[in-house]
Design a protein around this motif. Sequence first.
Motif, short mmCIF file in Angstrom:
data_model
loop_
_atom_site.label_atom_id
_atom_site.label_comp_id
_atom_site.label_asym_id
_atom_site.label_seq_id
_atom_site.Cartn_x
_atom_site.Cartn_y
_atom_site.Cartn_z
N LYS A 1 -8.53 3.06 2.96
CA LYS A 1 -7.56 3.82 2.15
C LYS A 1 -6.82 2.88 1.18
O LYS A 1 -6.60 3.22 0.03
CB LYS A 1 -6.54 4.53 3.06
CG LYS A 1 -7.16 5.56 3.99
CD LYS A 1 -6.13 6.29 4.81
CE LYS A 1 -5.52 5.43 5.91
NZ LYS A 1 -6.40 5.16 7.06
N PRO B 1 -5.78 -2.84 10.06
CA PRO B 1 -5.41 -4.26 10.07
C PRO B 1 -4.47 -4.64 11.22
O PRO B 1 -4.40 -5.81 11.61
CB PRO B 1 -4.70 -4.43 8.71
CG PRO B 1 -5.27 -3.36 7.84
CD PRO B 1 -5.47 -2.19 8.76
N LEU C 1 2.41 0.48 8.03
CA LEU C 1 2.08 -0.95 8.12
C LEU C 1 2.42 -1.63 6.79
O LEU C 1 2.72 -2.80 6.75
CB LEU C 1 0.59 -1.12 8.46
CG LEU C 1 0.16 -2.50 8.92
CD1 LEU C 1 0.89 -2.92 10.19
CD2 LEU C 1 -1.36 -2.55 9.14
N GLN C 2 2.36 -0.85 5.70
CA GLN C 2 2.74 -1.34 4.36
C GLN C 2 2.03 -2.66 4.03
O GLN C 2 2.67 -3.68 3.71
CB GLN C 2 4.26 -1.48 4.25
CG GLN C 2 4.98 -0.15 4.10
CD GLN C 2 4.64 0.55 2.79
OE1 GLN C 2 5.04 0.12 1.72
NE2 GLN C 2 3.85 1.63 2.88
N CYS C 3 0.70 -2.61 4.13
CA CYS C 3 -0.09 -3.81 3.86
C CYS C 3 0.22 -4.36 2.47
O CYS C 3 0.38 -3.62 1.51
CB CYS C 3 -1.58 -3.48 3.95
SG CYS C 3 -2.10 -3.02 5.61
N TYR D 1 0.30 4.07 1.50
CA TYR D 1 0.10 5.02 2.59
C TYR D 1 0.96 4.70 3.83
O TYR D 1 2.13 5.00 3.86
CB TYR D 1 -1.38 5.11 2.95
CG TYR D 1 -2.24 5.65 1.82
CD1 TYR D 1 -2.00 6.91 1.27
CD2 TYR D 1 -3.28 4.91 1.28
CE1 TYR D 1 -2.79 7.41 0.24
CE2 TYR D 1 -4.08 5.41 0.26
CZ TYR D 1 -3.82 6.66 -0.26
OH TYR D 1 -4.59 7.15 -1.28
N CYS D 2 0.39 4.09 4.87
CA CYS D 2 1.08 4.13 6.17
C CYS D 2 2.16 3.07 6.31
O CYS D 2 2.36 2.21 5.44
CB CYS D 2 0.06 4.04 7.30
SG CYS D 2 -0.47 2.38 7.69
N CYS E 1 0.83 -1.21 0.00
CA CYS E 1 0.00 0.00 0.00
C CYS E 1 0.87 1.27 0.00
O CYS E 1 1.96 1.28 0.59
CB CYS E 1 -0.89 -0.04 1.24
SG CYS E 1 -1.90 1.43 1.45
N LEU F 1 -6.94 -4.98 4.59
CA LEU F 1 -6.62 -3.64 4.08
C LEU F 1 -7.64 -2.69 4.72
O LEU F 1 -8.77 -3.09 4.97
CB LEU F 1 -6.79 -3.54 2.56
CG LEU F 1 -5.84 -4.29 1.64
CD1 LEU F 1 -6.27 -4.05 0.19
CD2 LEU F 1 -4.40 -3.84 1.85
N CYS F 2 -7.25 -1.45 4.92
CA CYS F 2 -8.26 -0.48 5.37
C CYS F 2 -8.85 0.20 4.14
O CYS F 2 -8.45 -0.04 3.00
CB CYS F 2 -7.65 0.52 6.34
SG CYS F 2 -6.66 1.81 5.58
FE1 SF4 Z 1 -1.98 1.56 6.19
FE2 SF4 Z 1 -4.51 1.07 5.45
FE3 SF4 Z 1 -2.60 1.10 3.64
FE4 SF4 Z 1 -2.69 -0.87 5.39
S1 SF4 Z 1 -4.20 -0.44 3.83
S2 SF4 Z 1 -0.85 0.27 4.78
S3 SF4 Z 1 -3.43 0.20 7.20
S4 SF4 Z 1 -3.26 2.84 4.89
#
Ligand code: SF4
Length: 708
Positions: free
Chosen positions: A41, A175, A11-13, A8-9, A6, A38-39
Amino acid sequence: MVDTHCPYCALQCAMTLTPSGDGVQVAPRDFPTNRAGLCHKGWTSTQVLRTPDRITTPLVRDATGELVPASWDAAYERIVSAVRRAQVQHGNDAVAVFGGGGLTNEKAYALGKFARVALRTAMIDYNGRFCMSSAAAAGNRAFGLDRGLPFPLADLGGADAIVLVGSNIAETMPPAVQHLAGARGRGGLIVIDPRHSATASLADDGQGVHLQPLPGTDLQLLLGLLHLVIQLGGVDESYVAQRVSGWDEVRAQAVAWWPARVMSATGVSDQALRAAAQILIAASPAAGGRGAYVLTGRGAEQHAHGTDTVTAAINLALALGLPGRQGSGYGCITGQGNGQGGREHGQKCDQLPGYRKITDPVAREHIASVWGVAPQDIPGPGRPAVELLRALGRPGGPRVLFVHGANPAVSGPDATVIRERLRSLDLLVVCDFVPSETAMLADIVLPVPQWAEEEGTMTSLEGRLLRRRRAVQPPADVRDELVIWHDLAERLGARSSFPVEAAETFAELRRASAGGIADYSGASYDLLADESHPVHWPVAIAAGTPRLFLERFATKDGRAKAVVPTVASVADDVRPDAALYLLTGRVLQQYQSGAQTRRVPELVRGSGDNYVQLHPLTADRLSLEEGTFAEIRSARGVVQARVRLSADIRPDCVFMPFHYDGLVNANDLTTSAVDPISAMPEFKVCAVDVRPCDQANPVSRSLAEEAV
Ligand code: SF4
């Protein structure tokens, strides 16, 4: 189909991207951190690839003040001549660089090199200064090394107790909540937050304890917990004797923070404090428990005394014998996607690649040899982010600024001043893929690829190196930052080469980091291709190091250093005429300044417009009702937002998310006060006055603007 992570954050899902029609489908992958979750986002992340206002060609501000399309050569020419002019007239440090914690490791590394070798400036810092720098400073001071989680996230699952100090992971990285299940099931989740946040509610119904202190008093609360651990016989004396230095002084300080004194400072009752201390003691290995973790987030760190607050959390963990022990520990929950790697390879004003100090002659010599320059040609330390941004355009300050992967016009503290400073520059160059608020202030905007269009590596919150892979091609006239820096370095006559390929840059980064604290030398793209083989730094050999400190800490004597924290009040204390504290934070559907997530319709529908959260008792006192508009005024600015009532917040506080621009930017209210050690701003708390207002007249302005 391309396996990646991912954008974004931290956690790097893990996710798989599949181009389909004119879009890209997202599917979660099973991975130790996100376990196929996954969230919102992450699920919608590919929508930003097709945002209608995507920047696809260089833009240059013309004589009428409009940003108009231009050729790459024209943009480069204007940049190079402005850099030369500023440096001839005002010296090399008249040109500055502001980077981002979302850049890949390759780009973070290359940006630091571009600043020091091509621009020959000391003036580089980045938005990670806003995020994890206090935890980094405290971690370095205590353990001799800063890796957010010095253990895999999945280790949390086996613990009896987990303390979250100022972290709302149920909204910021949903997650990750899976990893709290074990502690919750055993009644061991302890959440410290002035709001009964989504994460605090996970401790309801016997699953743990929520401690709800006055903002800015986490440090006193942690001292109170340490006091009770000492009083109740919970100190792991043998661990402290063998692995900790400075303990006697820390113990002496904590003894003076008895529960009644803590209650008077924080508002947290003796009973609640005692319940939390007892959970922790029972969970600790010394008492025969399965283990415990103390974790800090931005709520503990984004204060003018954040480093000392994190230090108090570390001291608590050390007293219980947790750090450097499998199944227990202390960690910082990194926020930004590459908040960890981004702070290791040279974007910080005082740092060289491999987490080396820029003032260390040996480090300078090593990096100079990799870059092919003389050690004396590498500039010394520059100014940290807030100081740098507030100096822009002022006498002695930078006249030209490059911004990469950041949106300080929204995300900087006391943002009206930062916007004013950005406007005062001779030249502002912004690399971005969307017209962020900072890009819209620029003289030149250079279009760059998005995450799914680039190759590189990221380092997650647990210090694990991950491959980011290209799934789709960027628009035709977009250029990768590595190419941009190469082209500009050549035009500026830099005496070092700048690779244009990520793999080649990573090979150079490996050599530069070799022997440093954050040593990546044993990693390779081939090694990282197989995700069943986790690689956590330091990785001087291919095995990597998932768990740090098991034998010794990274200090000179191998012991963790317990440091006596200084207790201080918040920088912007409540005045008689401003009787409330403003807290800022995140909501589930938005990310950082919102430059990306505010462009995803589904996320905008989910989060709505910005709002101010108040306790019903506070609203009643101020004659405010649900859905009406309130004016929120600090010593720096005034904004308006719609009122949301909730009993989840203390009656002496209000809360606003910080993802929004323009008329409702919470950072127009925040203070530019910074931590004296980490230079991290005090985003989390400032004094405000709240009153009803006319919704037909929404405003956001600095008090100086208001006076005009
Ligand atoms: Fe972060 Fe959500 Fe992306 Fe996972 S899916 S890395 S929790 S932003």
